[in-house]
Write a protein that holds these residues in place. Structure first.
Motif, short mmCIF file in Angstrom:
data_model
loop_
_atom_site.label_atom_id
_atom_site.label_comp_id
_atom_site.label_asym_id
_atom_site.label_seq_id
_atom_site.Cartn_x
_atom_site.Cartn_y
_atom_site.Cartn_z
N PHE A 1 0.83 -1.21 0.00
CA PHE A 1 0.00 0.00 0.00
C PHE A 1 0.86 1.26 0.00
O PHE A 1 0.53 2.24 -0.65
CB PHE A 1 -0.94 0.02 1.21
N LYS A 2 1.99 1.22 0.70
CA LYS A 2 2.88 2.38 0.73
C LYS A 2 3.48 2.65 -0.65
O LYS A 2 3.60 3.80 -1.05
CB LYS A 2 3.99 2.18 1.76
N ALA B 1 0.72 4.32 -2.43
CA ALA B 1 0.43 5.63 -1.82
C ALA B 1 1.50 6.65 -2.19
O ALA B 1 1.19 7.82 -2.44
CB ALA B 1 0.32 5.49 -0.31
N ALA C 1 -4.92 7.53 -3.91
CA ALA C 1 -5.68 7.85 -2.70
C ALA C 1 -6.19 6.62 -1.95
O ALA C 1 -6.12 6.56 -0.72
CB ALA C 1 -6.84 8.78 -3.03
N GLN C 2 -6.71 5.64 -2.66
CA GLN C 2 -7.23 4.43 -2.00
C GLN C 2 -6.12 3.74 -1.22
O GLN C 2 -6.34 3.24 -0.12
CB GLN C 2 -7.83 3.48 -3.02
N LYS D 1 -3.57 5.15 0.18
CA LYS D 1 -3.32 5.94 1.39
C LYS D 1 -4.31 5.57 2.48
O LYS D 1 -3.95 5.43 3.65
CB LYS D 1 -3.40 7.43 1.08
N ASP D 2 -5.57 5.42 2.10
CA ASP D 2 -6.60 5.03 3.06
C ASP D 2 -6.34 3.65 3.64
O ASP D 2 -6.41 3.43 4.85
CB ASP D 2 -7.99 5.05 2.40
N LEU D 3 -6.02 2.70 2.76
CA LEU D 3 -5.75 1.33 3.21
C LEU D 3 -4.50 1.29 4.09
O LEU D 3 -4.47 0.58 5.10
CB LEU D 3 -5.60 0.40 2.01
N SER E 1 -3.43 3.65 6.04
CA SER E 1 -3.82 4.20 7.35
C SER E 1 -4.50 3.13 8.21
O SER E 1 -4.23 3.02 9.40
CB SER E 1 -4.75 5.39 7.18
N ILE E 2 -5.38 2.36 7.58
CA ILE E 2 -6.10 1.31 8.30
C ILE E 2 -5.12 0.25 8.81
O ILE E 2 -5.18 -0.16 9.97
CB ILE E 2 -7.18 0.67 7.39
#
Length: 71
Positions: free
Chosen positions: A39-40, A43, A48-49, A51-53, A55-56
């Motif tokens: 995800f990084k 990101a 954007a998606q 970045k959200d994942l 964060s989770i």
């Protein structure tokens, strides 16, 4: 695991493979750290998606570390 689309910076591949690791799909082990890494990568390219994942996943990893520290 090496995937050409992921290695070549294809954000869709990075996010999809990250989800597979996050949920343990497709015969892959559930691996939150590998999901976060993927995800990084996406990101960092501005997706954007991802970045959200990310964060989770990071929130879950922090909570896991805090629980382990309490034991």
């Amino acid at each position: 695991m090496t995937m050409p689309a992921v290695d070549q910076g294809f954000v869709g591949g990075q996010v999809n493979l990250g989800v597979f690791y996050m949920e343990g799909r497709g015969g892959l082990p559930k691996d939150q750290r590998e999901a976060a890494r993927l995800f990084k990568l996406a990101a960092d390219q501005g997706f954007a998606q991802a970045k959200d994942l990310l964060s989770i996943i990071e929130l879950g990893l922090r909570q896991e570390e805090e629980e382990q520290a309490r034991q």
